[in-house]
Design a protein around this motif. Structure first.
Motif, mmCIF file in Angstrom:
data_model
loop_
_atom_site.group_PDB
_atom_site.id
_atom_site.type_symbol
_atom_site.label_atom_id
_atom_site.label_comp_id
_atom_site.label_asym_id
_atom_site.label_seq_id
_atom_site.Cartn_x
_atom_site.Cartn_y
_atom_site.Cartn_z
ATOM 1 N N SER A 289 -15.968 -25.182 11.757
ATOM 2 C CA SER A 289 -16.492 -25.455 10.417
ATOM 3 C C SER A 289 -17.916 -25.630 10.563
ATOM 4 O O SER A 289 -18.638 -25.073 11.303
ATOM 5 C CB SER A 289 -15.823 -26.704 9.868
ATOM 6 N N GLU B 201 -13.930 -34.271 3.173
ATOM 7 C CA GLU B 201 -13.995 -33.240 4.129
ATOM 8 C C GLU B 201 -14.905 -32.055 3.881
ATOM 9 O O GLU B 201 -15.521 -32.093 2.817
ATOM 10 C CB GLU B 201 -12.462 -32.516 4.220
ATOM 11 N N SER B 202 -15.274 -31.452 4.979
ATOM 12 C CA SER B 202 -16.392 -30.294 4.618
ATOM 13 C C SER B 202 -16.023 -29.467 3.533
ATOM 14 O O SER B 202 -14.594 -29.026 3.449
ATOM 15 C CB SER B 202 -16.469 -29.637 6.042
ATOM 16 N N HIS C 17 -12.723 -18.100 12.516
ATOM 17 C CA HIS C 17 -12.978 -19.486 11.618
ATOM 18 C C HIS C 17 -13.705 -19.356 10.295
ATOM 19 O O HIS C 17 -13.706 -20.236 9.821
ATOM 20 C CB HIS C 17 -13.833 -20.484 12.647
ATOM 21 N N ALA D 16 -6.100 -32.713 -1.128
ATOM 22 C CA ALA D 16 -7.085 -33.072 0.267
ATOM 23 C C ALA D 16 -7.926 -34.206 0.221
ATOM 24 O O ALA D 16 -7.992 -34.825 -1.133
ATOM 25 C CB ALA D 16 -7.856 -31.570 0.083
ATOM 26 N N SER E 44 -10.842 -23.608 2.130
ATOM 27 C CA SER E 44 -9.480 -22.972 2.560
ATOM 28 C C SER E 44 -8.346 -23.678 1.850
ATOM 29 O O SER E 44 -7.451 -23.101 1.567
ATOM 30 C CB SER E 44 -9.341 -23.196 4.008
ATOM 31 N N LYS F 140 -16.146 -26.356 3.522
ATOM 32 C CA LYS F 140 -15.513 -25.281 4.136
ATOM 33 C C LYS F 140 -13.934 -25.560 4.125
ATOM 34 O O LYS F 140 -13.091 -24.777 3.814
ATOM 35 C CB LYS F 140 -15.976 -24.985 5.616
ATOM 36 N N ASP F 141 -13.418 -26.792 4.654
ATOM 37 C CA ASP F 141 -12.140 -27.046 4.902
ATOM 38 C C ASP F 141 -11.604 -27.327 3.397
ATOM 39 O O ASP F 141 -10.435 -26.745 3.160
ATOM 40 C CB ASP F 141 -12.098 -28.492 5.572
ATOM 41 N N THR G 239 -17.984 -31.496 14.067
ATOM 42 C CA THR G 239 -17.682 -30.477 12.813
ATOM 43 C C THR G 239 -17.142 -29.384 13.202
ATOM 44 O O THR G 239 -16.237 -28.718 12.707
ATOM 45 C CB THR G 239 -19.109 -30.357 12.083
#
Length: 453
Positions: free
Chosen positions: A429, A274-275, A233, A270, A281, A277-278, A81
């Motif tokens: 992440s 996915e996370s 990050h 997207a 963004s 966090k990703d 991750t």
């Protein structure tokens, strides 16, 4: 009065969130005279505002649920991750010392039966803990053992004797710490200045996290030459309604239950597994810096009332969940071109059925795990959400014993740090629950480093 002539303690803890309370309780249990200073008028910080999820492996709850997990898999998932940027020594220490977190939760009687797979996990490892009960129990144990709690007491500098940290300064004067100081002051999610300095592309995320999280501890240690880790990050979390207030944790991840994400144009953008966090963004680059979680009655039935990240009933009570009998009608409710939303949903359903590959690469509900479901059974629902800076997972560079390191790798004597103020654990992440786990584990470790070092 000289700087060393203030009120004396063996140790001082700066910050009253989970890491700070864990450190204070442990220092007091070691028989040390300890003071906890908190800039706000009440304790809790970001921890009290969190959903209460802890990432843990090999637990009784996992075994009871038939989940096959291991310390090695936990470590591998965190490393994956983090994109290879996390400090492996810190990750290994987190996994090996998680028994201390389990023991603290046991003492507080704060377990629930909720266990799930979430961001960054390949197996169900997110344990829902009654965070308020845990924080209150740690505070009560600390006070019972003789700790002094000083709310509304903001530290604004570290006192040094030569190269050693020997206390803190505040507008009320100097507090001396003969054995050392623990910085547990939280991150910088409420500091637009630091966000623009470290991650300018994230500065437009909705400010959240502890109201006192303005980077105070980071700045104080930075003045002494402390190194930093992972600050570049730092990313916001997707899934929070724009009208969320500080008193209620309103975050939904219906995408991990089967929802898709679309922007104001009705387009997916997207891989929803996915996370967050990703995804956070990705959403910041979409029109209006927001996205809708779109799902049907099958996913709506997967709601878990009272369970953070999955409580759709509460969102409906707040008026934040939109519904309609058909996809075109939902589009009209949201101000999205109805035909485009209908086409997007049809294309997604085609990939779920196997007629074609998903162009965005989605193969599972979360992190590639879990069978996808189509958005096909009315009524249909939408949750409008933005990216919120709930926490900042970059910060001070530390050794495995929590000693703060300078930019050249040497240690700042008498200074330890734990919790959100610390970097190095997450890398690029973030796995759900690792922030609270590291706060509890390394708050205890910081106390041991000072009391036994």
């Amino acid at each position: 009065m000289t700087e060393r002539e203030g009120r004396e303690f063996d140790a001082i803890v700066v910050g009253g969130g989970l890491a700070g309370l864990a450190a204070t309780r442990r220092l007091a249990a070691h028989g040390r005279r300890v003071a906890l200073v908190e800039k706000r008028d009440r304790l809790g910080g970001s921890s009290a505002m969190s959903g209460g999820w802890f990432a843990l492996s090999g637990t009784t709850l996992q075994r009871r649920a038939g989940v096959e997990d291991s310390d090695d898999l936990f470590l591998a998932d965190m490393s994956e991750t983090g994109g290879g940027y996390a400090d492996e020594a810190l990750l290994e220490a987190l996994v090996h010392r998680q028994a201390n977190a389990v023991a603290a939760i046991d003492r507080a009687g704060a377990w629930t039966d909720e266990l799930k797979v979430s961001a960054g996990m390949t197996v169900a490892r997110a344990h829902l803990i009654r965070i308020g009960d845990l924080l209150a129990h740690l505070e009560n144990e600390a006070v019972a053992a003789g700790a002094m709690i000083l709310p509304a007491h903001a530290a604004d500098g570290l006192v040094t004797d030569g190269s050693r940290v020997v206390g803190i300064r505040s507008e009320r004067g100097v507090l001396v710490a003969n054995s050392g100081v623990v910085l547990a002051s939280g991150g910088f999610s409420r500091s637009r200045e630091l966000l623009e300095l470290f991650v300018p592309d994230q500065a437009d995320a909705m400010p959240y996290g502890g109201v006192g999280n303005t980077g105070d501890g980071l700045r104080m240690a930075w003045m002494l030459g402390a190194g930093l880790a992972d600050v570049g990050h730092v990313a916001g979390t997707y899934g929070q309604h724009a009208e969320t207030n500080d008193e209620e944790h309103e975050l939904l991840t219906a995408n991990y239950l089967g929802a898709i994400l679309v922007n104001l144009r009705g387009e997916r953008f997207a891989d929803e597994s996915e996370s967050y966090k990703d995804l956070g963004s990705a959403v910041l680059s979409q029109p209006g810096r927001m996205a809708f979680q779109i799902f049907d009655s099958v996913v709506r039935a997967r709601s878990k009332p009272g369970v953070p990240l999955s409580d759709m009933e509460r969102l409906e009570e707040l008026g934040h969940l939109v519904s309609a009998p058909t996809i075109p009608a939902l589009g009209r409710e949201l101000g999205i071109p109805p035909e485009r939303l209908e086409r997007t949903v049809a294309q997604y359903n085609g990939s779920v059925s196997g007629r074609h590959d998903d162009p965005l690469g989605r193969t599972g509900l979360v992190n590639g795990v879990g069978a996808l479901v189509p958005v096909a059974t009315g009524p249909f629902y939408a949750y409008p959400a933005v990216t919120a800076m709930t926490s900042t997972f970059g910060g001070l560079s530390v050794a495995v014993d929590t000693s703060v390191k300078r930019v050249d790798g040497s240690r700042i004597d008498g200074l330890c740090a734990a919790g959100e103020v610390v970097g190095g654990f997450h890398g690029a992440s973030y796995m759900t629950g690792t922030a609270l786990t590291k706060a509890l584990v390394f708050g205890i470790e910081a106390a041991d480093a000072i009391a036994l070092g």
